[in-house]
Write an enzyme that holds these catalytic residues in place. Structure first.
Site, PDB file in Angstrom:
ATOM      1  N   GLU A  29      -0.542  -0.592  -9.806  1.00 16.04           N
ATOM      2  CA  GLU A  29      -0.078  -1.871  -9.268  1.00 16.04           C
ATOM      3  C   GLU A  29       1.401  -2.102  -9.541  1.00 16.04           C
ATOM      4  OE1 GLU A  29      -1.404  -4.156  -7.261  1.00 16.04           O
ATOM      5  OE2 GLU A  29      -3.114  -2.812  -7.037  1.00 16.04           O
ATOM      6  N   GLU A  34       0.822  -1.219   0.000  1.00 15.88           N
ATOM      7  CA  GLU A  34       0.000   0.000   0.000  1.00 15.88           C
ATOM      8  C   GLU A  34       0.850   1.261   0.000  1.00 15.88           C
ATOM      9  OE1 GLU A  34      -2.907  -0.422  -0.811  1.00 15.88           O
ATOM     10  OE2 GLU A  34      -3.148  -2.547  -0.311  1.00 15.88           O
TER      11      GLU A  34
END
Length: 490
Positions: free
Chosen positions: A285, A256
């Site tokens: 991502e 994250e």
């Protein structure tokens, strides 16, 4: 004031309101009282109504027709606003608000169902979410493939056909590597012991700091499913804690942080504009996965982590840094995608891609989803699903309507493989820094090459510009094969 100036002033207000809506979502997943779920769904629906009205305001068409870009940045702003306007005007306001309301409710229902292992309790709202997304996809596709239209929300330019072809090229090498690993004589052991929540969270914060997370513009909280939220000067992260598995907390946090650092690293001049957030979820991502895997699971960085864990937790059943690196990267056919090793991870994504594509196309009934999931999982992983929270209830994505999102996880891995190859070529002494717990050379390279540009270029062009070559799956597969050949003595 020119037409472009008027357009951008209007857009900044829209972007600011979208950030407020995002903060409501963050609150819902972290600290909102459970009893507030129904009211929150109405609040989010109201916000979506305001945002949809702004995104479809007829003045946008007039401004776009008259706006003259002064440079490449202005041209990119116009391109993204035009794209957003074209998509938004295809979706009725009623549908946009209903999607916001239902998905907000569905998220809470999913969390309760997951905790109770209650698939039947989740299926009715899931069926409603799918019906709404099918309607939205049809409105956007206008005769084309509704699933392609949904994918385009998360990865502009990608299609189910192109993604399916990439998966078909990747699967044989991944399956062959998995077979060789699981049949290898050397099988690394895991770690053992209990690791307290507070101690895990302290180390998670230190890991976030090592990867350059700016605590003045972020915070760390606990969530059922880890996520990041926000952009500009407010990008927050969450993690989760399992007492017997600290890697879950540590690598969720690093993952994250990659997302948050992308948002925090964007050129401040782009704040509250279409360029002021990540260009696509695939590129997003790429940042979280390269932070988590190529950097965070490298032999150099795990060597530093081993010393940190030994100092904080004492003996946890691992003899040295090499054994710790092998434990961090141990290959197992586990149930949970977010905990999957690099060999299995993309197989999880491929399975979800096929299932959700069938759901949106109407080829798979919602009532048959659990059986379809369990059959496919047994076929792909050789393990029977033991409970729904290890099966179709494990991910939050479908409850909140993120159909078309799952393929971007593997696209992110592919992009990360390309970035890692270029990064290593440019910083040959990177391991010397990682061995000291210092990821700055890598994160600064990523900030300069990828993050600061935000939405300036298309997703594939963003990666090609950073790497100097067009992205494909080769570098990722080469990296995975080389890494695990060493760990498993193949």
């Amino acid at each position: 004031m020119t037409a472009y100036d008027d357009l951008m002033a209007f857009q900044r207000e829209t972007e600011a309101l979208a950030q407020v809506a995002g903060r409501l979502g963050w609150d819902q997943e972290t600290v909102m009282p459970r009893g507030a779920a129904e009211q929150r769904s109405e609040e989010l629906a109201a916000m979506e109504g305001v945002l949809h009205a702004r995104r479809t305001d007829p003045r946008i068409a007039d401004w776009l027709a008259s706006a003259v870009p002064a440079d490449a940045v202005a041209a990119a702003q116009i391109r993204l606003i035009s794209r957003s306007y074209a998509r938004a005007t295809k979706v009725p306001a009623r549908l946009a608000q209903e999607i916001a309301r239902v998905t907000s409710m569905a998220q809470g229902i999913w969390a309760e169902a997951r905790a109770r292992e209650d698939v039947p309790g989740f299926l009715p709202v899931l069926a409603e979410v799918i019906r709404l997304r099918q309607e939205e996809g049809a409105a956007l596709a206008q005769g084309g493939d509704p699933y392609d239209a949904l994918i385009d929300d998360y990865e502009p330019g990608a299609t189910a056909e192109s993604i399916g072809a990439m998966f078909a090229r990747m699967r044989p090498r991944l399956v062959d590597l998995r077979a060789r690993i699981l049949g290898a004589a050397r099988q690394p052991a895991g770690i053992a012991g209990k690791f307290g929540e507070e101690a895990q969270l302290r180390m998670a914060r230190d890991l976030a700091t090592a990867f350059g997370y700016d605590w003045n513009r972020g915070r760390l909280d606990i969530a059922v499913h880890p996520f990041s939220s926000g952009s500009g000067d407010d990008a927050r992260i969450t993690t989760r804690v399992a007492e017997a598995d600290p890697f879950n907390c540590f690598y969720s946090t690093i993952h994250e942080v990659g997302h948050a650092c992308y948002e925090l690293g964007i050129d401040p001049d782009y704040r509250l504009t279409p360029l002021g957030s990540g260009v696509s979820m695939g590129v997003h991502e790429s940042q979280s996965r390269i932070y988590e895997n190529q950097l965070g699971r490298s032999r150099a960085f795990t060597g530093w982590m081993f010393g940190q864990m030994r100092d904080r937790f004492g003996d946890f059943g691992v003899r040295d840094a090499d054994a710790f690196h092998a434990a961090v990267n141990r290959v197992q056919a586990g149930y949970i995608r977010t905990e999957a090793d690099e060999v299995h991870y993309n197989l999880h994504v491929m399975m979800r891609f096929d299932l959700e594509r069938a759901l949106i196309r109407g080829d798979l009934a919602v009532g048959d989803l659990e059986a379809a999931w369990n059959d496919r999982f047994a076929a792909d992983f050789g393990v029977a699903v033991d409970r729904p929270s290890h099966g179709m209830l494990q991910d939050v994505h479908w409850s909140v309507g993120l159909f078309g999102y799952f393929p971007t996880y593997t696209l992110g891995n592919v992009y990360a493989g390309c970035l890692h190859r270029a990064l290593r070529a440019d910083i040959p002494d990177l391991d010397d820094h990682l061995a000291r717990g210092d990821a700055r050379p890598a994160t600064e390279w990523l900030r300069a090459r990828v993050q600061r540009h935000g939405g300036l270029r298309s997703p594939r062009d963003t990666i090609a510009h950073a790497c100097g070559f067009a992205p494909d799956e080769g570098p990722l597969l080469d990296y995975i094969e080389a890494k695990f050949a060493v760990i498993y003595d193949l």
